[in-house]
Motif scaffolding. Structure first.
Motif, PDB file in Angstrom:
ATOM      1  N   SER A 176      33.911  42.985  43.824  1.00 29.69           N
ATOM      2  CA  SER A 176      33.185  44.144  44.364  1.00 29.69           C
ATOM      3  C   SER A 176      33.283  44.205  45.888  1.00 29.69           C
ATOM      4  O   SER A 176      33.518  45.276  46.465  1.00 29.69           O
ATOM      5  N   ALA A 205      34.432  45.225  38.774  1.00 28.72           N
ATOM      6  CA  ALA A 205      33.686  45.288  40.035  1.00 28.72           C
ATOM      7  C   ALA A 205      32.386  46.016  39.726  1.00 28.72           C
ATOM      8  O   ALA A 205      32.401  47.145  39.262  1.00 28.72           O
ATOM      9  N   GLN A 209      29.667  46.904  41.703  1.00 26.22           N
ATOM     10  CA  GLN A 209      29.137  47.922  42.604  1.00 26.22           C
ATOM     11  C   GLN A 209      29.863  47.845  43.930  1.00 26.22           C
ATOM     12  O   GLN A 209      29.900  46.796  44.569  1.00 26.22           O
TER      13      GLN A 209
END
Length: 182
Positions: free
Chosen positions: A19, A74, A76
């Motif tokens: 992320s 991922a 966020q």
């Protein structure tokens, strides 16, 4: 290595790393386009190079997750940060790189704690690369006069000093800065 042999927290570190790296890709890609619009082709090219480096990190994380039998995801992405000038962009990038360094440092220490040498080495390599990257960003920032809170920034800011009229009051600027709009 079988998935059940990997500590769940290590998998969490990998997901968070993905992320953060993809957030960096998004940020550098956007900033390359932005500074190109400002007419700063040299900085745009540097940001494009940063984009490629962070994509390579993301790819390595995906490969590591797949080798552990985990589907990469991922969770966020961070929103792209705004700034009215190059120094502001570099300051924000320094903060993003610091988050990556802190994450990789924590992941490395955790892997050492649980005796996971393979994943520890993986995170350590990323930690060293991101530390070096952070140092490069800090050097670039210093070339431009340093962060805003240090003397010398005014010479690189987006606004020129405002003239004062006969009464000593500041005169309104003639036109708003195009750079202030994102």
């Amino acid at each position: 290595m079988a998935m059940d042999a990997v500590h769940p927290r290590v998998l969490g570190y990998l997901g968070r790393a993905l992320s953060l790296e993809l957030s960096a890709v998004q940020q550098y890609m956007t900033q390359a386009s932005l500074v190109d619009l400002w007419g700063d082709a040299a900085s745009a090219e540097r940001f494009r190079a940063e984009t490629v480096e962070e994509m390579q990190h993301g790819e390595r994380i995906v490969q590591q997750m797949l080798s552990l039998g985990v589907a990469p995801a991922a969770s966020q992405l961070r929103p792209v940060s705004h700034a009215p000038d190059l120094i502001g962009l570099l300051e924000q990038n320094t903060e993003l790189e610091a988050a990556l360094v802190a994450h990789y440092d924590e992941a490395t220490r955790f892997c050492e704690l649980i005796g996971d040498g393979a994943n520890g080495a993986f995170f350590r390599a990323l930690l060293e690369e991101e530390t070096h990257h952070g140092e490069e960003l800090a050097a670039w920032l210093q070339e431009l006069g340093g962060p805003r809170r240090r003397p010398g920034y005014q010479a690189y800011g987006r606004r020129a000093p405002q003239a004062r009229n006969a009464t000593g009051l500041r005169a309104a600027p003639a036109t708003p800065s195009d750079r202030a709009r994102f």
